[in-house]
Write an enzyme that holds these catalytic residues in place. Structure first.
Site, PDB file in Angstrom:
ATOM      1  CD  GLU A 178      -3.004  -1.032   0.196  1.00  0.00           C
ATOM      2  OE1 GLU A 178      -3.121   0.050  -0.423  1.00  0.00           O
ATOM      3  OE2 GLU A 178      -3.708  -2.025  -0.015  1.00  0.00           O
TER       4      GLU A 178
ATOM      5  NE  ARG B 124     -17.523  -3.838   2.060  1.00  0.00           N
ATOM      6  CZ  ARG B 124     -17.752  -5.126   2.294  1.00  0.00           C
ATOM      7  NH1 ARG B 124     -18.978  -5.603   2.268  1.00  0.00           N
ATOM      8  NH2 ARG B 124     -16.755  -5.956   2.558  1.00  0.00           N
TER       9      ARG B 124
ATOM     10  CB  CYS C 103      -6.328  -3.078   6.387  1.00  0.00           C
ATOM     11  SG  CYS C 103      -6.456  -4.850   6.667  1.00  0.00           S
TER      12      CYS C 103
ATOM     13  CG  HIS D 185      -4.719  -5.019   1.691  1.00  0.00           C
ATOM     14  ND1 HIS D 185      -4.953  -3.659   1.711  1.00  0.00           N
ATOM     15  CD2 HIS D 185      -5.488  -5.536   2.684  1.00  0.00           C
ATOM     16  CE1 HIS D 185      -5.835  -3.391   2.677  1.00  0.00           C
ATOM     17  NE2 HIS D 185      -6.175  -4.505   3.280  1.00  0.00           N
TER      18      HIS D 185
HETATM   19  N1  PCA Z   1      -8.434  -6.990   6.116  1.00  0.00           N
HETATM   20  C1  PCA Z   1      -9.353  -5.932   6.502  1.00  0.00           C
HETATM   21  C2  PCA Z   1      -9.217  -5.795   7.988  1.00  0.00           C
HETATM   22  C3  PCA Z   1      -8.437  -6.977   8.440  1.00  0.00           C
HETATM   23  C4  PCA Z   1      -7.929  -7.596   7.210  1.00  0.00           C
HETATM   24  O1  PCA Z   1      -7.148  -8.544   7.158  1.00  0.00           O
HETATM   25  C5  PCA Z   1      -9.104  -4.638   5.731  1.00  0.00           C
HETATM   26  O2  PCA Z   1      -8.609  -4.696   4.592  1.00  0.00           O
HETATM   27  O3  PCA Z   1      -9.405  -3.566   6.251  1.00  0.00           O
END
Ligand code: PCA
Length: 215
Positions: free
Chosen positions: A80, A90, A143, A167
């Site tokens: 990111e 959401r 996240c 991610h």
């Molecule tokens: N993904 C979520 C929260 C925890 C995770 O592993 C997100 O992308 O916000």
């Protein structure tokens, strides 16, 4: 030996597993550039997640920090670029909180850049045969919340430690259950994260490599 802190989220949103936690478990104790990977689980609850990572930092005194989360629907491993100062959930988090358009830290900057070399990480993963690309939004759920809280904490402590967020896609077992979703084998994710950590340790500043997007 110094530590690299790798923190990953646990399950949320009705899923029994989180690929982040499954992958980081396999990384625990591995050596990268002369540092030992110390892994920790993050709670999928606003503010609690930030407190947890602050405690993990105090505990492990890391040279570098990588937080990892699931982004269901993504095709690749995605470092990111930026964390933004807003919670707009959401779905409720694991604490039952569902804020709409609330600042994470009132009065703090609108955004923080990752201080990890995201382009170097992406190029290193691709070079190792692993699909990866830069993501320009970590979303507005837990996240992004944790990523923002982490970068705010590091900035307040003089940015002496570099940190960022990656991610990752669903695991095949999740995609098989959910149907119609892309996935990546845990071994591939583990290799990708290891290669990305190597690149992050090796590059104090990022490389100039194009990975722009039109949308
Ligand atoms: N993904 C979520 C929260 C925890 C995770 O592993 C997100 O992308 O916000």
């Amino acid at each position: 030996m110094r530590n690299i802190l790798v923190a990953g989220f646990g399950p949320f949103g009705g899923e029994p597993v989180n690929p982040a936690l499954e992958a980081i478990r396999l990384l625990d104790g591995r050596i990268v550039e002369g540092c030992s990977i110390a892994t920790r689980e993050l709670p999928v609850t606003r503010f609690e997640a930030i407190r947890a990572i602050e405690n993990f930092i105090a505990e492990t005194d890391p040279v570098l920090i990588l937080a990892v989360g699931q982004a269901g629907g993504r095709l690749e491993i995605t470092p990111e670029r930026v964390a933004i100062n807003v919670d707009d959930f959401r779905i409720p988090d694991n604490g039952g909180f569902q804020p709409v358009d609330e600042p994470i830290v009132a009065g703090a900057p609108a955004a923080y850049w990752s201080t990890l070399p995201i382009k170097a990480m992406v190029m290193a993963m691709r070079g190792a045969g692993i699909p990866a690309s830069v993501s320009n939004s970590a979303g507005t759920f837990v996240c992004n919340h944790l990523f923002y809280g982490l970068m705010n904490h590091l900035a307040q402590h003089g940015n002496k430690i570099r940190g960022g967020f990656v991610h990752i896609p669903y695991l095949p077992e999740q995609a098989a259950r959910l149907g119609g979703q892309p996935s990546m084998a845990v071994e591939t994710i583990v290799k990708g994260l290891e290669v990305a950590l190597n690149a992050a340790m090796a590059h104090e500043t990022d490389i100039a490599a194009g990975d722009g997007k039109t949308h």
